[in-house]
Every structure is written in C-alpha cells, then in structure tokens.
Design a protein around this motif. Structure first.
Motif, short mmCIF file in Angstrom:
data_model
loop_
_atom_site.label_atom_id
_atom_site.label_comp_id
_atom_site.label_asym_id
_atom_site.label_seq_id
_atom_site.Cartn_x
_atom_site.Cartn_y
_atom_site.Cartn_z
N MET A 147 29.12 42.09 40.44
CA MET A 147 30.38 41.49 40.03
C MET A 147 30.76 41.87 38.60
SD MET A 147 29.83 37.87 42.00
CE MET A 147 30.94 37.00 40.98
N GLY A 148 29.79 42.03 37.73
CA GLY A 148 30.08 42.44 36.35
C GLY A 148 30.68 43.83 36.28
N SER A 149 30.09 44.75 37.04
CA SER A 149 30.63 46.12 37.09
C SER A 149 32.03 46.12 37.69
CB SER A 149 29.72 47.00 37.94
OG SER A 149 28.43 47.03 37.43
N ALA A 150 32.22 45.32 38.72
CA ALA A 150 33.54 45.24 39.36
C ALA A 150 34.57 44.69 38.38
CB ALA A 150 33.47 44.36 40.60
N TRP A 151 34.17 43.70 37.59
CA TRP A 151 35.10 43.14 36.62
C TRP A 151 35.47 44.16 35.56
CZ3 TRP A 151 35.10 41.96 31.39
CH2 TRP A 151 36.15 41.14 30.98
N LEU A 152 34.48 44.91 35.03
CA LEU A 152 34.76 45.95 34.04
C LEU A 152 35.66 47.03 34.60
CD1 LEU A 152 31.30 46.41 32.30
CD2 LEU A 152 33.38 45.47 31.30
N LEU A 153 35.40 47.44 35.82
CA LEU A 153 36.23 48.45 36.46
C LEU A 153 37.63 47.92 36.70
CD1 LEU A 153 36.12 51.32 37.62
CD2 LEU A 153 35.53 50.30 39.80
N GLY A 154 37.73 46.64 37.03
CA GLY A 154 39.05 46.04 37.23
C GLY A 154 39.86 45.95 35.95
N VAL A 155 39.21 45.65 34.84
CA VAL A 155 39.91 45.62 33.55
C VAL A 155 40.39 47.03 33.20
CG1 VAL A 155 39.62 45.24 31.07
CG2 VAL A 155 38.79 43.54 32.70
N ALA A 156 39.54 48.04 33.46
CA ALA A 156 39.96 49.42 33.22
C ALA A 156 41.16 49.78 34.09
CB ALA A 156 38.80 50.37 33.49
N ALA A 157 41.16 49.31 35.34
CA ALA A 157 42.29 49.57 36.23
C ALA A 157 43.55 48.85 35.74
CB ALA A 157 41.96 49.13 37.66
N ASP A 158 43.40 47.64 35.23
CA ASP A 158 44.54 46.91 34.68
C ASP A 158 45.17 47.67 33.52
OD1 ASP A 158 44.43 44.73 36.42
OD2 ASP A 158 42.94 43.70 35.19
N VAL A 159 44.33 48.19 32.65
CA VAL A 159 44.83 48.96 31.51
C VAL A 159 45.50 50.24 32.00
CG1 VAL A 159 44.12 50.24 29.44
CG2 VAL A 159 43.19 47.97 29.89
N LEU A 160 44.89 50.90 32.97
CA LEU A 160 45.42 52.16 33.49
C LEU A 160 46.76 51.96 34.20
CD1 LEU A 160 44.84 55.21 33.92
CD2 LEU A 160 43.75 54.56 36.06
N TYR A 161 46.87 50.91 35.01
CA TYR A 161 48.09 50.66 35.78
C TYR A 161 49.16 49.95 34.96
CZ TYR A 161 44.87 51.23 39.77
OH TYR A 161 43.93 51.67 40.65
N GLY A 162 48.75 49.31 33.88
CA GLY A 162 49.71 48.54 33.09
C GLY A 162 50.07 47.22 33.75
N THR A 163 49.18 46.67 34.52
CA THR A 163 49.43 45.39 35.19
C THR A 163 48.93 44.25 34.31
OG1 THR A 163 47.33 45.52 36.38
CG2 THR A 163 49.27 46.38 37.50
N LEU A 164 49.13 43.06 34.80
CA LEU A 164 48.66 41.86 34.11
C LEU A 164 47.15 41.96 33.90
CD1 LEU A 164 49.63 39.04 33.17
CD2 LEU A 164 49.03 38.21 35.44
N LEU A 165 46.69 41.78 32.67
CA LEU A 165 45.28 41.95 32.36
C LEU A 165 44.44 40.92 33.11
CD1 LEU A 165 43.48 43.74 30.64
CD2 LEU A 165 43.58 42.01 28.86
N GLY A 166 43.52 41.40 33.90
CA GLY A 166 42.64 40.55 34.68
C GLY A 166 43.01 40.48 36.15
N GLN A 167 44.17 41.00 36.51
CA GLN A 167 44.62 40.92 37.91
C GLN A 167 43.72 41.75 38.82
OE1 GLN A 167 48.77 41.69 38.38
NE2 GLN A 167 48.62 41.93 40.59
N ASN A 168 43.57 43.03 38.52
CA ASN A 168 42.69 43.87 39.33
C ASN A 168 41.22 43.51 39.13
OD1 ASN A 168 44.49 45.72 40.73
ND2 ASN A 168 45.05 46.40 38.67
N ALA A 169 40.90 43.01 37.94
CA ALA A 169 39.53 42.57 37.69
C ALA A 169 39.15 41.43 38.64
CB ALA A 169 39.37 42.14 36.24
N LEU A 170 40.06 40.48 38.82
CA LEU A 170 39.80 39.37 39.73
C LEU A 170 39.66 39.86 41.17
CD1 LEU A 170 39.64 36.30 40.27
CD2 LEU A 170 42.11 36.35 40.57
N VAL A 171 40.53 40.76 41.57
CA VAL A 171 40.50 41.25 42.95
C VAL A 171 39.23 42.05 43.23
CG1 VAL A 171 41.68 42.80 44.55
CG2 VAL A 171 43.01 41.19 43.20
N LEU A 172 38.85 42.95 42.31
CA LEU A 172 37.63 43.74 42.53
C LEU A 172 36.37 42.88 42.44
CD1 LEU A 172 38.45 47.08 40.70
CD2 LEU A 172 38.33 46.64 43.15
#
Length: 163
Positions: A56-81
């Motif tokens: 879950m920690g790796s998924a959260w870090l990857l999700g935050v990276a995806a949020d920054v890359l996509y320009g979405t709400l910070l934590g949105q993809n982190a929560l989903v992943l």
C-alpha cells in the motif's frame, strides 16, 4: 528464499515508471476511451507476487506521482491505487491459487471498484461526471490484458531474479 537479500528492486520501479509513461502516452482518439489502467495492473502484479516488497505504501507513492503527472487533485490517484493494493493484498492468498481466467475476473471486479471510486472522487471535486459505461471500459480492457501482463512481468521477475 527466506533470509536472502532483496534483489533487483530497480526492476520493480522501472516497471512503475513504464506504467506512468504508458498512462500518458499519446493514443488515437478512438482508442483513448479504452486506455488500460497500466498503473493498477503493475501494482496488482507486484503486490500479488512480491507483497513483502510492494504494498500500500508503494501504491500511495505511485499514486501521488500519477497525481502530479496528470495534474489531478493531489491524493486522488493515490487513494485509488492504495485501494487496489489493499484489495489485492486482502485476496492475495486466494488469487495466487486461481487460474488465469479467474484472476482476470477478480481483477475486473477490483479495478471496477477502483474506477467507481475514481468517478465518485471526480464528482466530489466538482468535475462533470463522464458517462459511466465508457468510464468502465478501461476496466474491461485491463482485465483482458492481465494474462499478457502476467506473462511479461513473470518472465522479467524470473529472468532478473527479483525477490
């Protein structure tokens, strides 16, 4: 294997970087609607077969990276992943015993739940809701892609002796 040092962890993070690149790579417009959920597929594989290394920690870090890359709400993809990693960890013992077609069906449900949470978060953040059925098409494409993803990542894991 017990007591051995972790080997080739860079390969895991390289596949995550590949997933980030594939998730923003240009595609023809008619194929864009069915873009596979690359990050969720990579997280699912590594969480399923190396739960002591990826979770879950790796998924959260990857999700935050995806949020920054996509320009979405910070934590949105982190929560989903993180949700995907949690569900895979929860079902990990059973999933490893299932044949490939059953793994694909379970992944269809897990990724469907994650897409519905993504849709819910989009609506809560004020974005107009997209049509639900096309929003779930990437889940079907990802579930159909799972056997090939499994074979490719398994051969990578065995060839590089990632543990």
């Amino acid at each position: 294997m017990i007591g051995s040092r972790p080997n080739n962890g860079w390969a895991i993070w390289l596949t995550f970087a590949l997933g980030l690149l594939l998730s923003v790579a240009p595609m023809p417009a008619f194929m864009e609607i069915g873009r596979p959920l690359w990050l969720a597929l990579f997280i699912s594989y590594w969480t399923l077969y190396l739960p002591h290394r990826v979770g879950m920690g790796s998924a959260w870090l990857l999700g935050v990276a995806a949020d920054v890359l996509y320009g979405t709400l910070l934590g949105q993809n982190a929560l989903v992943l993180t949700l995907v990693a949690f569900l895979i960890l929860l079902l990990q013992q059973r999933l490893r015993m299932f044949p490939m077609w059953q793994q694909s069906l379970v992944l269809l449900v897990v990724l469907g739940l994650s897409q519905l949470v993504q849709l819910w978060l989009n609506v809560l953040s004020g974005s107009p809701p997209p049509p639900t059925l096309p929003f779930l098409l990437p889940v079907l494409v990802s579930a159909l892609l799972w056997p090939w993803m499994f074979v490719a990542l398994r051969s990578l894991r065995l060839r590089l002796q990632v543990n």
